[in-house]
Design a protein around this motif. Sequence first.
Motif, PDB file in Angstrom:
ATOM      1  N   UNK A 240       0.854  -1.186   0.000  1.00 25.74           N
ATOM      2  CA  UNK A 240       0.000   0.000   0.000  1.00 25.74           C
ATOM      3  C   UNK A 240       0.895   1.243   0.000  1.00 25.74           C
ATOM      4  N   UNK A 241       0.648   2.197  -0.920  1.00 22.06           N
ATOM      5  CA  UNK A 241       1.476   3.406  -0.947  1.00 22.06           C
ATOM      6  C   UNK A 241       1.541   4.083   0.424  1.00 22.06           C
ATOM      7  N   UNK A 242       2.738   4.538   0.788  1.00 21.06           N
ATOM      8  CA  UNK A 242       2.942   5.152   2.103  1.00 21.06           C
ATOM      9  C   UNK A 242       3.536   6.556   2.001  1.00 21.06           C
ATOM     10  N   UNK A 243       3.688   7.067   0.796  1.00 16.47           N
ATOM     11  CA  UNK A 243       4.333   8.364   0.621  1.00 16.47           C
ATOM     12  C   UNK A 243       3.449   9.510   1.126  1.00 16.47           C
ATOM     13  N   UNK A 244       2.158   9.498   0.816  1.00 17.63           N
ATOM     14  CA  UNK A 244       1.289  10.635   1.142  1.00 17.63           C
ATOM     15  C   UNK A 244       0.762  10.636   2.567  1.00 17.63           C
ATOM     16  N   UNK A 245       0.524   9.457   3.122  1.00 13.65           N
ATOM     17  CA  UNK A 245      -0.021   9.378   4.481  1.00 13.65           C
ATOM     18  C   UNK A 245       0.980   8.673   5.387  1.00 13.65           C
ATOM     19  N   UNK A 246       1.126   9.160   6.597  1.00 14.42           N
ATOM     20  CA  UNK A 246       2.090   8.599   7.544  1.00 14.42           C
ATOM     21  C   UNK A 246       1.486   7.477   8.388  1.00 14.42           C
ATOM     22  N   UNK A 247       0.227   7.090   8.109  1.00 15.26           N
ATOM     23  CA  UNK A 247      -0.366   5.984   8.856  1.00 15.26           C
ATOM     24  C   UNK A 247      -1.214   5.123   7.931  1.00 15.26           C
ATOM     25  N   UNK A 248      -1.490   3.917   8.405  1.00 12.01           N
ATOM     26  CA  UNK A 248      -2.280   2.968   7.626  1.00 12.01           C
ATOM     27  C   UNK A 248      -2.883   1.947   8.582  1.00 12.01           C
ATOM     28  N   UNK A 249      -4.149   1.597   8.330  1.00 10.69           N
ATOM     29  CA  UNK A 249      -4.793   0.541   9.104  1.00 10.69           C
ATOM     30  C   UNK A 249      -5.320  -0.512   8.148  1.00 10.69           C
ATOM     31  N   UNK A 250      -4.803  -1.724   8.273  1.00 13.35           N
ATOM     32  CA  UNK A 250      -5.225  -2.839   7.426  1.00 13.35           C
ATOM     33  C   UNK A 250      -6.535  -3.378   7.996  1.00 13.35           C
ATOM     34  N   UNK A 251      -7.571  -3.451   7.162  1.00 10.23           N
ATOM     35  CA  UNK A 251      -8.898  -3.797   7.668  1.00 10.23           C
ATOM     36  C   UNK A 251      -9.247  -5.280   7.568  1.00 10.23           C
ATOM     37  N   UNK A 252      -8.309  -6.115   7.173  1.00 11.53           N
ATOM     38  CA  UNK A 252      -8.560  -7.557   7.067  1.00 11.53           C
ATOM     39  C   UNK A 252      -8.819  -8.131   8.468  1.00 11.53           C
ATOM     40  N   UNK A 253      -9.866  -8.913   8.609  1.00  4.25           N
ATOM     41  CA  UNK A 253     -10.228  -9.522   9.896  1.00  4.25           C
ATOM     42  C   UNK A 253      -9.933 -11.025   9.935  1.00  4.25           C
ATOM     43  N   UNK A 254      -9.271 -11.554   8.912  1.00  2.31           N
ATOM     44  CA  UNK A 254      -8.944 -12.972   8.871  1.00  2.31           C
ATOM     45  C   UNK A 254      -7.963 -13.310   9.990  1.00  2.31           C
ATOM     46  N   UNK A 255      -8.233 -14.354  10.785  1.00  2.00           N
ATOM     47  CA  UNK A 255      -7.314 -14.722  11.858  1.00  2.00           C
ATOM     48  C   UNK A 255      -5.923 -15.074  11.327  1.00  2.00           C
ATOM     49  N   UNK A 256      -4.909 -14.674  12.074  1.00  2.00           N
ATOM     50  CA  UNK A 256      -3.535 -14.993  11.696  1.00  2.00           C
ATOM     51  C   UNK A 256      -2.553 -14.037  12.337  1.00  2.00           C
ATOM     52  N   UNK A 257      -1.278 -14.226  12.019  1.00  2.60           N
ATOM     53  CA  UNK A 257      -0.207 -13.363  12.491  1.00  2.60           C
ATOM     54  C   UNK A 257       0.159 -12.395  11.374  1.00  2.60           C
ATOM     55  N   UNK A 258      -0.019 -11.120  11.632  1.00  3.83           N
ATOM     56  CA  UNK A 258       0.235 -10.076  10.642  1.00  3.83           C
ATOM     57  C   UNK A 258       1.567  -9.390  10.927  1.00  3.83           C
ATOM     58  N   UNK A 259       2.260  -9.000   9.841  1.00  2.29           N
ATOM     59  CA  UNK A 259       3.518  -8.269   9.961  1.00  2.29           C
ATOM     60  C   UNK A 259       3.509  -7.148   8.932  1.00  2.29           C
ATOM     61  N   UNK A 260       3.978  -5.973   9.346  1.00  4.01           N
ATOM     62  CA  UNK A 260       4.018  -4.817   8.456  1.00  4.01           C
ATOM     63  C   UNK A 260       5.413  -4.212   8.516  1.00  4.01           C
ATOM     64  N   UNK A 261       5.931  -3.857   7.350  1.00  6.23           N
ATOM     65  CA  UNK A 261       7.233  -3.204   7.242  1.00  6.23           C
ATOM     66  C   UNK A 261       7.145  -2.156   6.135  1.00  6.23           C
ATOM     67  N   UNK A 262       7.957  -1.132   6.247  1.00  5.07           N
ATOM     68  CA  UNK A 262       8.026  -0.065   5.245  1.00  5.07           C
ATOM     69  C   UNK A 262       9.140  -0.406   4.267  1.00  5.07           C
TER      70      UNK A 262
END
Length: 96
Positions: free
Chosen positions: A47-69
Amino acid sequence: MDQVFEGSPQAEIRLEGRKVIRGHVTDDWATRLHWKISRDGQVLSTVPARLAADYEHDDQTPGNYEIVLEMWKYEGYQSGCQGKYIEVSNKVSYRI
């Protein structure tokens, strides 16, 4: 993260609930900057991150999530040169 060289872009990211927030990107190359979201080791999206300094992933599927820039790094200076995305932040994770 991949090997970090002096002058490479860096940013600190943090979680607030399920929202990920990035700080200022130092030594910014001004190339494509995006969030890479993975669940259970599989990349779900970028997901583009240049314009906004925050992001919320709305997926509700159970699991272990990881986010990196990540940021695009050109390799070479000639026309048609290739490149790759490199990690420019710490990784954050959460579980649903």
